[in-house]
Design a protein around this motif. Structure first.
Motif, PDB file in Angstrom:
ATOM      1  N   GLU A   1      10.368   5.089   1.681  1.00 16.15           N
ATOM      2  CA  GLU A   1       9.236   6.022   1.692  1.00 16.15           C
ATOM      3  C   GLU A   1       8.661   6.159   3.096  1.00 16.15           C
ATOM      4  OE1 GLU A   1       6.538   8.779   0.601  1.00 16.15           O
ATOM      5  OE2 GLU A   1       8.128   7.981  -0.700  1.00 16.15           O
ATOM      6  N   LEU A   2       8.561   5.039   3.818  1.00 15.42           N
ATOM      7  CA  LEU A   2       8.071   5.095   5.202  1.00 15.42           C
ATOM      8  C   LEU A   2       9.027   5.880   6.089  1.00 15.42           C
ATOM      9  CD1 LEU A   2       6.729   1.462   5.770  1.00 15.42           C
ATOM     10  CD2 LEU A   2       5.383   3.556   5.493  1.00 15.42           C
TER      11      LEU A   2
ATOM     12  N   GLU B   1       0.808  -1.212   0.000  1.00 14.30           N
ATOM     13  CA  GLU B   1       0.000   0.000   0.000  1.00 14.30           C
ATOM     14  C   GLU B   1       0.846   1.270   0.000  1.00 14.30           C
ATOM     15  OE1 GLU B   1      -2.605  -0.330   3.328  1.00 14.30           O
ATOM     16  OE2 GLU B   1      -3.600  -2.154   2.586  1.00 14.30           O
ATOM     17  N   VAL B   2       2.177   1.100   0.026  1.00 15.20           N
ATOM     18  CA  VAL B   2       3.089   2.245   0.067  1.00 15.20           C
ATOM     19  C   VAL B   2       3.544   2.572  -1.349  1.00 15.20           C
ATOM     20  CG1 VAL B   2       5.275   3.129   0.954  1.00 15.20           C
ATOM     21  CG2 VAL B   2       3.862   1.625   2.382  1.00 15.20           C
ATOM     22  N   VAL B   3       3.393   3.821  -1.751  1.00 13.75           N
ATOM     23  CA  VAL B   3       3.806   4.255  -3.089  1.00 13.75           C
ATOM     24  C   VAL B   3       5.037   5.158  -2.947  1.00 13.75           C
ATOM     25  CG1 VAL B   3       3.152   5.463  -5.188  1.00 13.75           C
ATOM     26  CG2 VAL B   3       1.423   4.178  -3.892  1.00 13.75           C
ATOM     27  N   PRO B   4       6.218   4.662  -3.333  1.00 23.49           N
ATOM     28  CA  PRO B   4       7.437   5.463  -3.190  1.00 23.49           C
ATOM     29  C   PRO B   4       7.430   6.680  -4.108  1.00 23.49           C
ATOM     30  CG  PRO B   4       7.952   3.132  -3.497  1.00 23.49           C
ATOM     31  CD  PRO B   4       6.507   3.312  -3.842  1.00 23.49           C
ATOM     32  N   GLY B   5       7.861   7.813  -3.562  1.00 22.68           N
ATOM     33  CA  GLY B   5       8.000   9.016  -4.356  1.00 22.68           C
ATOM     34  C   GLY B   5       9.398   9.118  -4.941  1.00 22.68           C
ATOM     35  N   PRO B   6       9.666  10.168  -5.710  1.00 21.76           N
ATOM     36  CA  PRO B   6      10.983  10.333  -6.335  1.00 21.76           C
ATOM     37  C   PRO B   6      12.138  10.338  -5.332  1.00 21.76           C
ATOM     38  CG  PRO B   6       9.403  11.847  -7.306  1.00 21.76           C
ATOM     39  CD  PRO B   6       8.718  11.223  -6.139  1.00 21.76           C
ATOM     40  N   ALA B   7      11.969  11.016  -4.193  1.00 17.89           N
ATOM     41  CA  ALA B   7      13.039  11.073  -3.195  1.00 17.89           C
ATOM     42  C   ALA B   7      13.328   9.685  -2.630  1.00 17.89           C
ATOM     43  CB  ALA B   7      12.668  12.040  -2.078  1.00 17.89           C
ATOM     44  N   ALA B   8      12.275   8.907  -2.405  1.00 14.93           N
ATOM     45  CA  ALA B   8      12.455   7.551  -1.878  1.00 14.93           C
ATOM     46  C   ALA B   8      13.137   6.657  -2.907  1.00 14.93           C
ATOM     47  CB  ALA B   8      11.108   6.967  -1.472  1.00 14.93           C
TER      48      ALA B   8
ATOM     49  N   GLU C   1      15.219   7.573  -5.252  1.00 16.49           N
ATOM     50  CA  GLU C   1      16.630   7.968  -5.350  1.00 16.49           C
ATOM     51  C   GLU C   1      17.428   7.427  -4.168  1.00 16.49           C
ATOM     52  OE1 GLU C   1      19.365  12.047  -5.474  1.00 16.49           O
ATOM     53  OE2 GLU C   1      17.178  12.175  -5.555  1.00 16.49           O
ATOM     54  N   LEU C   2      16.863   7.575  -2.963  1.00 17.96           N
ATOM     55  CA  LEU C   2      17.555   7.102  -1.760  1.00 17.96           C
ATOM     56  C   LEU C   2      17.629   5.583  -1.733  1.00 17.96           C
ATOM     57  CD1 LEU C   2      18.939   8.151   0.758  1.00 17.96           C
ATOM     58  CD2 LEU C   2      16.735   8.194   1.927  1.00 17.96           C
ATOM     59  N   SER C   3      16.619   4.924  -2.258  1.00 17.17           N
ATOM     60  CA  SER C   3      16.632   3.464  -2.354  1.00 17.17           C
ATOM     61  C   SER C   3      17.756   2.993  -3.267  1.00 17.17           C
ATOM     62  CB  SER C   3      15.282   2.963  -2.874  1.00 17.17           C
ATOM     63  OG  SER C   3      15.328   1.577  -3.154  1.00 17.17           O
ATOM     64  N   ALA C   4      17.927   3.661  -4.387  1.00 18.38           N
ATOM     65  CA  ALA C   4      18.986   3.286  -5.320  1.00 18.38           C
ATOM     66  C   ALA C   4      20.365   3.483  -4.695  1.00 18.38           C
ATOM     67  CB  ALA C   4      18.864   4.105  -6.599  1.00 18.38           C
ATOM     68  N   ARG C   5      20.481   4.496  -3.862  1.00 22.25           N
ATOM     69  CA  ARG C   5      21.779   4.788  -3.229  1.00 22.25           C
ATOM     70  C   ARG C   5      22.117   3.804  -2.128  1.00 22.25           C
ATOM     71  NH1 ARG C   5      23.242  10.358   0.118  1.00 22.25           N
ATOM     72  NH2 ARG C   5      25.272   9.644   0.922  1.00 22.25           N
ATOM     73  N   THR C   6      21.107   3.409  -1.346  1.00 24.24           N
ATOM     74  CA  THR C   6      21.370   2.586  -0.156  1.00 24.24           C
ATOM     75  C   THR C   6      21.069   1.107  -0.338  1.00 24.24           C
ATOM     76  OG1 THR C   6      19.136   2.968   0.701  1.00 24.24           O
ATOM     77  CG2 THR C   6      20.841   4.549   1.338  1.00 24.24           C
ATOM     78  N   GLY C   7      20.263   0.762  -1.357  1.00 26.75           N
ATOM     79  CA  GLY C   7      19.873  -0.635  -1.541  1.00 26.75           C
ATOM     80  C   GLY C   7      18.682  -1.035  -0.710  1.00 26.75           C
ATOM     81  N   LYS C   8      18.122  -0.105   0.065  1.00 28.88           N
ATOM     82  CA  LYS C   8      16.928  -0.418   0.840  1.00 28.88           C
ATOM     83  C   LYS C   8      15.699  -0.429  -0.065  1.00 28.88           C
ATOM     84  CE  LYS C   8      17.634   0.898   5.663  1.00 28.88           C
ATOM     85  NZ  LYS C   8      17.138  -0.399   6.158  1.00 28.88           N
ATOM     86  N   PRO C   9      14.717  -1.290   0.219  1.00 28.48           N
ATOM     87  CA  PRO C   9      13.488  -1.286  -0.581  1.00 28.48           C
ATOM     88  C   PRO C   9      12.863   0.111  -0.607  1.00 28.48           C
ATOM     89  CG  PRO C   9      13.542  -3.199   0.847  1.00 28.48           C
ATOM     90  CD  PRO C   9      14.688  -2.331   1.264  1.00 28.48           C
ATOM     91  N   ALA C  10      12.405   0.505  -1.759  1.00 33.16           N
ATOM     92  CA  ALA C  10      11.870   1.857  -1.913  1.00 33.16           C
ATOM     93  C   ALA C  10      10.672   2.107  -1.002  1.00 33.16           C
ATOM     94  CB  ALA C  10      11.477   2.092  -3.371  1.00 33.16           C
ATOM     95  N   GLU C  11       9.875   1.069  -0.761  1.00 33.64           N
ATOM     96  CA  GLU C  11       8.709   1.237   0.117  1.00 33.64           C
ATOM     97  C   GLU C  11       9.140   1.538   1.550  1.00 33.64           C
ATOM     98  OE1 GLU C  11       7.711  -1.117  -3.419  1.00 33.64           O
ATOM     99  OE2 GLU C  11       9.257  -1.304  -1.880  1.00 33.64           O
TER     100      GLU C  11
END
Length: 245
Positions: free
Chosen positions: A87-88, A65-72, A74-84
């Motif tokens: 976003e949380l 139910e979580v929709v990642p935004g652009p900032a999430a 970008e940060l997901s790509a940098r850290t490897g954490k799931p984008a969802e």
């Protein structure tokens, strides 16, 4: 001057049942206490892992139910954490920074705490647990119910497992408290006859019961500390934060 503690004892509440969403955590704790050979005494401090508080308070989020935004993203790509999850983290915090090349993400939760991943705990691949909505209020509720049931005047500290920006591994800090002043002041006189005063985060020191609580479910979620010197207070952990909620 606050009296320091020269010795204390601690024991886990075991066996402890698995907490499920919506459970009355205070009743579960008192039921386990009733079965213990050692009964509560006035002045005992009950340390509760934040995870079971979050579960009882139904703080679960479905990642679908979580929709990642652009900032999430970008940060997901940098850290490897799931984008969802990212976003949380962003939704639950007011600011953040990345420690190291790929993390962890250290975020200032909107409640005022600085925590790894804003205190968010993964729940398998499909969900996540948020922190309790108001940990100090949760601690007061548990304290009141346990005191009423067991007849002993106790304090409650809610402890959270947390990583630090400057080192590997996890430690334990307090995020909620009731019946115990979060800070204590100690004084001593140096040879030059100067008196030095130091404030200590007492509830964080008490959260050292994490030695018993363990990490990520490996251990008991509730422990009792006996022999701790403290002042009674409902000021809560929020009262000692630099950034108020």
């Amino acid at each position: 001057m606050t009296t320091t503690t020269s010795a204390f004892s601690a024991f886990a509440l075991e066996p402890f049942p698995t907490i499920t969403p919506g459970d009355d955590l205070a009743t579960v704790i008192t039921d386990v206490l009733t079965a213990q050979p050692t009964k509560l005494q006035d002045g005992d401090v009950i340390v509760v892992a934040s995870k079971v508080v979050s579960i009882a308070e139904e703080r679960f989020v479905e990642l679908a139910e979580v929709v990642p935004g652009p900032a999430a993203l970008e940060l997901s790509a940098r850290t490897g954490k799931p984008a969802e999850i990212v976003e949380l983290i962003l939704a639950e915090s007011t600011e953040h920074f990345v420690a190291g090349d790929r993390g962890p993400i250290i975020a200032r939760h909107h409640l005022g705490y600085q925590l790894t991943s804003a205190g968010i705990d993964r729940a398998g691949t499909n969900g996540a647990w948020l922190l309790p909505k108001d940990p100090d209020a949760s601690a007061r509720s548990l304290r009141d119910a346990i005191t009423a049931s067991c007849g002993a005047t106790v304090a409650v500290v809610i402890a959270d497992s947390d990583g630090r920006a400057d080192r590997q591994g996890a430690t334990v800090i307090s995020i909620g408290a009731a019946g115990i002043a979060p800070l204590r002041a100690t004084e001593h006189t140096e040879p030059e006859a100067r008196t030095k005063r130091q404030e200590e985060t007492l509830t964080d020191l008490v959260a050292a019961a994490g030695l018993i609580l363990g990490q990520r479910g490996r251990g008991a979620p509730v422990a009792v500390l006996r022999g701790i010197s403290y002042e009674a207070s409902d000021a809560g952990v929020a009262s000692m934060l630099h950034h108020a909620p």
